[in-house]
Design a protein around this motif. Structure first.
Motif, PDB file in Angstrom:
ATOM      1  N   UNK A  57      30.646  39.244  29.112  1.00 22.81           N
ATOM      2  CA  UNK A  57      31.551  40.343  29.465  1.00 22.81           C
ATOM      3  C   UNK A  57      32.328  40.120  30.764  1.00 22.81           C
ATOM      4  N   UNK A  58      32.066  39.015  31.461  1.00 22.18           N
ATOM      5  CA  UNK A  58      32.712  38.871  32.769  1.00 22.18           C
ATOM      6  C   UNK A  58      34.107  38.273  32.648  1.00 22.18           C
ATOM      7  N   UNK A  59      34.990  38.821  33.464  1.00 16.75           N
ATOM      8  CA  UNK A  59      36.348  38.282  33.511  1.00 16.75           C
ATOM      9  C   UNK A  59      36.956  38.585  34.869  1.00 16.75           C
ATOM     10  N   UNK A  60      37.931  37.778  35.231  1.00 17.38           N
ATOM     11  CA  UNK A  60      38.664  38.046  36.468  1.00 17.38           C
ATOM     12  C   UNK A  60      39.927  38.783  36.083  1.00 17.38           C
ATOM     13  N   UNK A  61      40.104  39.948  36.708  1.00 18.42           N
ATOM     14  CA  UNK A  61      41.204  40.819  36.351  1.00 18.42           C
ATOM     15  C   UNK A  61      41.987  41.176  37.602  1.00 18.42           C
ATOM     16  N   UNK A  62      43.308  41.228  37.464  1.00 14.69           N
ATOM     17  CA  UNK A  62      44.123  41.823  38.520  1.00 14.69           C
ATOM     18  C   UNK A  62      44.875  42.959  37.855  1.00 14.69           C
ATOM     19  N   UNK A  63      44.564  44.169  38.308  1.00 17.00           N
ATOM     20  CA  UNK A  63      45.102  45.340  37.621  1.00 17.00           C
ATOM     21  C   UNK A  63      44.540  45.371  36.214  1.00 17.00           C
ATOM     22  N   UNK A  64      45.429  45.328  35.245  1.00 16.08           N
ATOM     23  CA  UNK A  64      44.963  45.323  33.856  1.00 16.08           C
ATOM     24  C   UNK A  64      45.121  43.961  33.195  1.00 16.08           C
ATOM     25  N   UNK A  65      45.561  42.993  33.998  1.00 20.28           N
ATOM     26  CA  UNK A  65      45.798  41.668  33.437  1.00 20.28           C
ATOM     27  C   UNK A  65      44.568  40.794  33.598  1.00 20.28           C
ATOM     28  N   UNK A  66      44.129  40.247  32.496  1.00 19.18           N
ATOM     29  CA  UNK A  66      42.996  39.333  32.551  1.00 19.18           C
ATOM     30  C   UNK A  66      43.508  37.954  32.961  1.00 19.18           C
ATOM     31  N   UNK A  67      43.021  37.492  34.110  1.00 19.02           N
ATOM     32  CA  UNK A  67      43.443  36.171  34.600  1.00 19.02           C
ATOM     33  C   UNK A  67      42.605  35.080  33.952  1.00 19.02           C
ATOM     34  N   UNK A  68      41.303  35.332  33.900  1.00 20.41           N
ATOM     35  CA  UNK A  68      40.424  34.346  33.267  1.00 20.41           C
ATOM     36  C   UNK A  68      39.240  35.059  32.645  1.00 20.41           C
ATOM     37  N   UNK A  69      38.941  34.700  31.410  1.00 14.51           N
ATOM     38  CA  UNK A  69      37.781  35.280  30.740  1.00 14.51           C
ATOM     39  C   UNK A  69      36.681  34.227  30.715  1.00 14.51           C
ATOM     40  N   UNK A  70      35.497  34.629  31.150  1.00 18.40           N
ATOM     41  CA  UNK A  70      34.343  33.709  31.093  1.00 18.40           C
ATOM     42  C   UNK A  70      33.657  33.890  29.746  1.00 18.40           C
ATOM     43  N   UNK A  71      33.766  32.983  28.804  1.00 17.33           N
ATOM     44  CA  UNK A  71      34.533  31.763  28.856  1.00 17.33           C
ATOM     45  C   UNK A  71      35.414  31.680  27.632  1.00 17.33           C
ATOM     46  N   UNK A  72      36.431  30.818  27.662  1.00 21.09           N
ATOM     47  CA  UNK A  72      37.298  30.718  26.486  1.00 21.09           C
ATOM     48  C   UNK A  72      36.552  30.130  25.283  1.00 21.09           C
TER      49      UNK A  72
END
Lengths: 245, 256
Positions: A57-72
């Motif tokens: 469930x972890x991801x790096x988000x800025x606002x509502x934009x997912x920058x990177x999802x762990x993991x692709x």
């Protein structure tokens, strides 16, 4: 004993000889701990990934934009991760023993042998580490003087030990949150402990990448010292010339 | 102190020939170490499976369980929460062994006391026993958790009420769904822990069908895989009862 005559420089009153000196760098015990830890930690990270996949469930988000999802998906498939939770757990809870025992022995060894003196940062380390960084990035020429390890290494090699302890603490907090409820509390709760355990693992991977890069950059002599324990040091020796001769 | 000073003061110098000898020796040892590591890894992965887990790893899981349960206080209580902290939508994760509908006019909890000696208990009888609420952080083995609110009769109260004292001294409780397709085994100390309940309510309402209507197990000291829904049969044993997920490679104990 020296290998002489690599280079001679004659000045008016003395001769400088550049010599090769072979010295003991890494004690045997540290080399063993290092090379045992490498595959064991790799297995821990791999089996941890098998476990993480089941609730990724972890991801790096800025606002509502997912920058990177762990993991692709591509990474999962490349490493044959999907649907191996049980396998991941069985490896993780077996190799954790090796990871912990090896870690405890390493820390105990550095304390009792006095090696910790070269590993633990001192008052100057934090200032010097910055200078080392600027030097390594080719921004500044100046390189602070160092002993066995430079200031940046001292901080990195000490931090990694505390990260290891953090992984054990957060790991226990997730593994037995009822029995080790104090550990879970210290980590800020069950879900927080899982996040922390994950971030520490990302930290190992980053450490590994920088470590490998630095080892390659520093070269063979430094690398082989982690296997043989010996390092070749080049020094200059001044021999006065006898004017009467 | 400079790097050179450090090495000249703190380290022993050795001769060139000794250096060459040691280089060769230590690289041979290193190659042997790597080779042994590769073989050990291959050996481990070629071991036979014991219930879905490689035999040495299954053994380790069992040793972990023994080591930990012998030092743990198995009566230790799980942290509880306020009713208002509980989620309204309780996550449904698995439907293995679940019926579409169950009629409580005919449904009975079958408690096997011994060969040919089975108690048949209706939902109304279970509901008449002292009720306990448990609000706790339900943890799935997949890694997610949810604060949820459940109510029912503590298993210990239930067993005392039906005079199952001899059974309480056995090592395990076994549970099966009505259709017997999902089944778990639970060690007796965990089963008798005070927060383990035979549960028929969530959020003050009867269990929905997908949450295990009419009766499910709630055992906060275990992962969700042990919280069997739609209980049909309960029995007791000194040997480990078959366990659905343990047969698929998971730790049998699955305790928290």
């Amino acid at each position: 004993m020296y290998d002489f005559l690599l280079q001679l420089t004659i000045t008016s009153c003395s001769i400088f000889i550049l010599m090769k000196k072979i010295v003991k760098k890494h004690p045997l015990a540290i080399r063993w701990f290092h090379w045992i830890n490498f595959p064991v930690l790799t297995i821990m990270i791999w089996s941890g990934l098998l476990i993480y996949w089941a609730n990724d469930v972890y991801q790096i988000k800025v606002g509502n934009t997912v920058i990177y999802k762990f993991f692709p998906k591509g990474l999962y498939n490349a490493l044959n991760v999907p649907f191996h939770l049980a396998k991941g757990m069985s490896f993780h809870f077996a190799f954790a023993w090796l990871f912990i025992i090896n870690g405890i022995l390493y820390v105990a060894y550095t304390i009792f042998s006095g090696e910790w003196r070269y590993l633990f940062p001192n008052r100057k380390s934090f200032k010097e580490a910055w200078q080392v960084l600027l030097h390594d990035l080719h921004i500044k020429k100046y390189e602070p003087p160092q002993q066995k390890y430079n200031a940046a290494q001292r901080i990195a090699y000490t931090a990694i030990i505390f990260m290891g302890m953090g992984s054990v603490l957060t790991g226990l907090a997730i593994y037995k949150p009822v029995q080790f409820s104090r550990a879970t509390f210290l980590c800020g709760g069950y879900e927080a402990a899982r996040v922390e355990h994950f971030i520490l693992t990302i930290g190992y991977v980053l450490f590994f990448l920088i470590h490998i890069f630095q080892v390659i950059k520093t070269g063979w002599n430094n690398f082989q010292a982690m296997i043989s324990g010996l390092e070749v040091i080049k020094t200059e020796k001044q021999i006065p010339v006898n004017e009467q001769a | 102190m400079s790097r050179r000073d450090y090495f000249s003061k703190r380290t022993k110098e050795i001769s060139n020939s000794a250096y060459k000898k040691r280089m060769l020796f230590s690289f041979l040892i290193f190659v042997a170490f790597v080779t042994a590591g590769i073989f050990a890894w291959k050996w481990l992965n070629n071991q036979p499976n014991d219930q879905g887990a490689l035999k040495p790893l299954r053994k380790t899981l069992e040793v972990n369980e023994k080591l930990l349960t012998s030092t743990f206080d198995t009566a230790k209580k799980v942290k509880t929460y306020d009713e208002k902290d509980a989620v309204k939508n309780v996550r449904v994760n698995g439907l293995i062994g679940m019926e579409k509908t169950i009629d409580t006019a005919t449904w009975r909890l079958q408690v096997v006391r011994g060969d040919g000696d089975t108690l048949k208990i209706s939902l109304a009888e279970i509901e008449s026993l002292p009720k306990e609420d448990v609000v706790f952080d339900f943890k799935c083995i997949e890694g997610w958790s949810q604060v949820t609110h459940w109510a029912g009769v503590p298993l210990k109260t239930f067993m005392d009420h039906y005079h199952l004292n001899g059974q309480e001294r056995m090592n395990y409780v076994g549970l099966q769904t009505v259709d017997k397709k999902y089944y778990v085994g639970i060690d007796m100390p965990s089963a008798l822990q005070s927060q383990t309940i035979l549960c028929y309510e969530t959020n003050n309402k009867p269990l929905p069908m997908n949450q295990g209507y009419p009766l499910r197990l709630i055992i906060p000291v275990k992962y969700g895989i042990k919280h069997l829904k739609q209980i049909g049969t309960m029995y007791f044993s000194n040997q480990k009862p078959p366990d659905y997920w343990a047969e698929r490679g998971y730790d049998y104990y699955a305790g928290l």
